[in-house]
Design an enzyme around this catalytic site. Sequence first.
Site, PDB file in Angstrom:
ATOM      1  N   HIS A 248     -15.525   2.644 -14.739  1.00 14.07           N
ATOM      2  CA  HIS A 248     -15.357   1.895 -13.495  1.00 14.07           C
ATOM      3  C   HIS A 248     -16.620   1.110 -13.144  1.00 14.07           C
ATOM      4  O   HIS A 248     -16.628   0.347 -12.185  1.00 14.07           O
ATOM      5  CB  HIS A 248     -14.991   2.878 -12.370  1.00 14.07           C
ATOM      6  CG  HIS A 248     -14.513   2.240 -11.113  1.00 14.07           C
ATOM      7  ND1 HIS A 248     -15.227   2.295  -9.934  1.00 14.07           N
ATOM      8  CD2 HIS A 248     -13.394   1.537 -10.830  1.00 14.07           C
ATOM      9  CE1 HIS A 248     -14.570   1.664  -8.984  1.00 14.07           C
ATOM     10  NE2 HIS A 248     -13.455   1.180  -9.499  1.00 14.07           N
TER      11      HIS A 248
ATOM     12  N   HIS B 202     -15.184  -3.597   0.591  1.00  8.47           N
ATOM     13  CA  HIS B 202     -15.151  -2.988  -0.744  1.00  8.47           C
ATOM     14  C   HIS B 202     -16.519  -2.558  -1.265  1.00  8.47           C
ATOM     15  O   HIS B 202     -16.592  -1.810  -2.236  1.00  8.47           O
ATOM     16  CB  HIS B 202     -14.507  -3.989  -1.723  1.00  8.47           C
ATOM     17  CG  HIS B 202     -14.074  -3.405  -3.019  1.00  8.47           C
ATOM     18  ND1 HIS B 202     -14.752  -3.631  -4.198  1.00  8.47           N
ATOM     19  CD2 HIS B 202     -13.039  -2.589  -3.332  1.00  8.47           C
ATOM     20  CE1 HIS B 202     -14.140  -2.996  -5.185  1.00  8.47           C
ATOM     21  NE2 HIS B 202     -13.101  -2.360  -4.691  1.00  8.47           N
TER      22      HIS B 202
ATOM     23  N   ASN C 285       0.826  -1.212   0.000  1.00 11.66           N
ATOM     24  CA  ASN C 285       0.000   0.000   0.000  1.00 11.66           C
ATOM     25  C   ASN C 285       0.857   1.257   0.000  1.00 11.66           C
ATOM     26  O   ASN C 285       0.550   2.238  -0.687  1.00 11.66           O
ATOM     27  CB  ASN C 285      -0.921   0.011   1.218  1.00 11.66           C
ATOM     28  CG  ASN C 285      -2.018  -1.036   1.145  1.00 11.66           C
ATOM     29  OD1 ASN C 285      -2.251  -1.638   0.096  1.00 11.66           O
ATOM     30  ND2 ASN C 285      -2.698  -1.263   2.247  1.00 11.66           N
TER      31      ASN C 285
ATOM     32  N   ARG D 139     -14.031   2.620   4.777  1.00 11.37           N
ATOM     33  CA  ARG D 139     -12.872   1.767   5.050  1.00 11.37           C
ATOM     34  C   ARG D 139     -11.558   2.538   5.032  1.00 11.37           C
ATOM     35  O   ARG D 139     -10.701   2.364   5.878  1.00 11.37           O
ATOM     36  CB  ARG D 139     -12.836   0.629   4.037  1.00 11.37           C
ATOM     37  CG  ARG D 139     -11.755  -0.391   4.293  1.00 11.37           C
ATOM     38  CD  ARG D 139     -10.664  -0.348   3.246  1.00 11.37           C
ATOM     39  NE  ARG D 139     -11.201  -0.607   1.924  1.00 11.37           N
ATOM     40  CZ  ARG D 139     -10.548  -0.331   0.807  1.00 11.37           C
ATOM     41  NH1 ARG D 139      -9.358   0.244   0.853  1.00 11.37           N
ATOM     42  NH2 ARG D 139     -11.088  -0.585  -0.375  1.00 11.37           N
TER      43      ARG D 139
ATOM     44  N   TYR E   9     -12.293  -9.680  -1.277  1.00 13.14           N
ATOM     45  CA  TYR E   9     -12.972  -8.398  -1.092  1.00 13.14           C
ATOM     46  C   TYR E   9     -14.449  -8.643  -0.780  1.00 13.14           C
ATOM     47  O   TYR E   9     -15.049  -9.577  -1.305  1.00 13.14           O
ATOM     48  CB  TYR E   9     -12.904  -7.546  -2.365  1.00 13.14           C
ATOM     49  CG  TYR E   9     -11.535  -7.082  -2.794  1.00 13.14           C
ATOM     50  CD1 TYR E   9     -10.371  -7.510  -2.148  1.00 13.14           C
ATOM     51  CD2 TYR E   9     -11.388  -6.216  -3.868  1.00 13.14           C
ATOM     52  CE1 TYR E   9      -9.124  -7.084  -2.563  1.00 13.14           C
ATOM     53  CE2 TYR E   9     -10.141  -5.779  -4.297  1.00 13.14           C
ATOM     54  CZ  TYR E   9      -9.010  -6.224  -3.644  1.00 13.14           C
ATOM     55  OH  TYR E   9      -7.773  -5.805  -4.060  1.00 13.14           O
TER      56      TYR E   9
END
Length: 687
Positions: A435, A596, A45, A568, A472
Site C-alpha cells: 500500500h 485522505h 459506500n 475522517r 482526495y
Amino acid sequence: MSVRYPLLNRELGILGFNERVLAQAADPQVPLLERLRFICITSSNLDEFFEVRMAGLQEQIRDNPGALTPDGMSLQHAYDLVVERAQRLVHRQYTMLHETVLPALEQEGIYFHASDTWNDEQLEWARRYFLDELLPVLTPIGLDPAHPFPRVLNKSLNFVVELEGRDAFGRQAVMGIVQAPRALPRVVRMPHALSGFEHGFVLLSSFMQYFVGELFPQLTVKSCNQFRITRNSELFVDEDEITNLRVALQGELPARHLGNAVRLEVSADTPPHIVRRLLVESELGEKDCYRVAGSVNLVRLMQIPDLVDRPDLKFTPFTASTPSAITNAPTMFDAIDNGDILLHHPYESFQPVLELLQQAARDPSVVAIKQTIYRTGTDSPLMDALMEAARNGKEVTVVVELLARFDEETNINWASQLEAVGAHVVYGVVGHKCHAKMMLIVRRVVQAGKASLRRYVHLGTGNYHPRTARLYTDFGLMTADQKICEDVHHVFQQLTGIGGELTLHELWQSPFTLHPRIIDAIRVEIDNARAGKRARVVAKMNALLEPTVIAALYEASQAGVKVDLIVRGVCALKPGVPGLSENITVRSIVGRFLEHHRIYYFHANGAEDVYLSSADWMDRNLFRRVEVAFPIRDRKLKRRVIAEGLSVCLGDNQSAWQMHSDGHYRRRRAGKTIRNAQLGLLAKFCS
C-alpha cells in the site's frame, strides 16, 4: 475476548461516517447537483460496506456464533445493532431524495419522468425506445421445474414479474425474472421537445415496469418489481497453495459476482409473498431485506451531474496551482536538486508527479525507475510513461498490488501491458498488500567532471491516480535526500527480492518498524508530560482502530498529553471520558474533497517531528501491509504540513464534526467567523 480499554464498534463507526456524508446532501449551502452526488456516494459506500464488512460479520456468526467483537459485544447483538442503524440510514437517504432533492431539481428544470406521468407522445417514444434498444438485449426467465431461480449477479438490477395464464406449451405461468444487463443505460435522456423540461430523464426501471409484458406475450402481468442482491465480494486466494498470484486471482474474479448473498433490496410496493420468495432463494432473513421507496440502486444517478450542464448547481471549478520551485526550474530534476518539494493535492496540481515520470522516461541520463502501484485507474498517463520508459531501454520495475480491492482486474491488465514492453513486474509480498506510495528514479549525473548515480524519490499519502488526485486531499514529497532515497531503494529491493528485515534510517515501515515507532513516539510524549514538559500528539488519518495504539493514546491522555485526532472515517477510540481520555479530541472533516492524508505530529521536546504516511492506524495497515511513513525535515515544509494539514482542520467550524464520548458526532457550529479548511485552502492555492 475481553476488552481492557473501551472501544467503539467498527461497523457502527462506518455507518456514522456515511451519515456524515449524507448530511452533505441536506446542507442547503452545498450546490444542488452535488447534493444529489452525495446521496449517490452514500449508496456506493453502503454497497462496499455490505459486500465486505456485513459479509464478514455474517461469516463470523456462522463460523463462531459465541465470539465477541473487539468492542466486547456478541456478534449477533452487534449485527442486530448495525442492521437497525443501516435501515434508518437508508430510510433517511430515500426520504431526503424524494422530499427534498428531487423536488428542488424539478424546480431547476431537471426531471425524472415516471411511467405514470407519460402523455401519449412520451408513451409512444418510450415504447419505440424499449422495442428498439432494450427488448433485443433482454432475456426473460420463467420459473418452473425446468427453469430454477437464477443466481443473479452481485448488485445487478433485476425484475421479478408475477404472471397469470398459460404459455404456448400449456405451462401455468406464475413468476418470471428479468435481469437488466450491465450494458444497458440506467438513465435515458428524453428528447427535449417531448420532455417539457430542460433536462428530462427516464430510468431504465420505468421502461421495464411499463413494458415488461412484451417479454411474456399472451400472459397477464400482475406485478413487476425491481430487486437487487448484494453478495460477499471478498476474494479467497490460498496463500499456501498458489504458485502464480495473477493466475490464481484471474480464476477467482468471476466468482466475486456470485458469492453468498448478504442483502436484498426491493421496492417498497413489492407484494409480501414475492419478498418472502426472494428471501428464501437468497438464503437471507427478514432483517436483511431493505424496502426502498424508489430505485433500488441510487448509484445509477451519479451520472446526472455530468449529463446536466448547469455550472450554477455544481461546485465552482478550480485550477490547481504549481509551486514556483517547479515552474522556475528547467526540469523536474533541477527543481528537486534545489530542495525538497511538497505538493498538497488537490489544491496543488498532480501534474508535476506525471512530469517527473515522463521526463525520466525520455531522459537519456535516467537508467532505472522503480514504482509502486495500488490504484491508478483504467486510463493512466502514469502507466503510459512507465511503458514508454521501458520501451526506451530504462530498467523499469513496477510493484503492482493485484489485491487492491475492486481494482484487481485493472491492475492485472496493467501488469500484462507492462510485461509486454519489457518492464519487470512483481506483485509485492503474498499476505502483505503493498500500500506504500513510492517512486524511485536513478539518474546518471556529472559533477565536477565526475560521473555518479543520483537518486530522486517521490513519496505520497495517496495513490498515483490523476483523477482521484483532484478529489482526495493528499501530500506528496519530492526529494533527493540521500538517506530517504537509500531507504526507499532498500524497500524496493526487499519487495522484489528475498531478504531479512531492513535497518532503515529515515522511513518507518510496516509490518516491521511502523507500529513500534508510533508507540515509542507516543511514549516520549507521555514521559515528557509526566516530567512537567509540554507534550502533544496530533494525528490525521482515515481510520483509527488498532487497540494497542488506542491504549497508548489513552495512557497519554491520563498522563496529561494533549491529543488531537482528525479521523475522517471510523474511530474506535472514545474521547472525552473522565479519567481515561479527557485530554483527547476527535474530529472528522467531511466536505467537497475526501480527506485522505495521513499525518503524524509529535511535539518531541520542541523538535516537532512530522511524518506523512500511506498508513492508517489499523491492524491491517500496521501488520498486514507494506506501508511507509516518511519524515518532513525541511522546516518550511514542516510548517506547511502543520498549518495546511492539521491546524486548518482543528480550526474548522463548518465542515468539522466533533465526536462525543458516546461515539456520536455533532457538527461544530460556526461563530462569528466561519472557518472551512477546504475552502480556505482553495482560496489560498487555486484560481
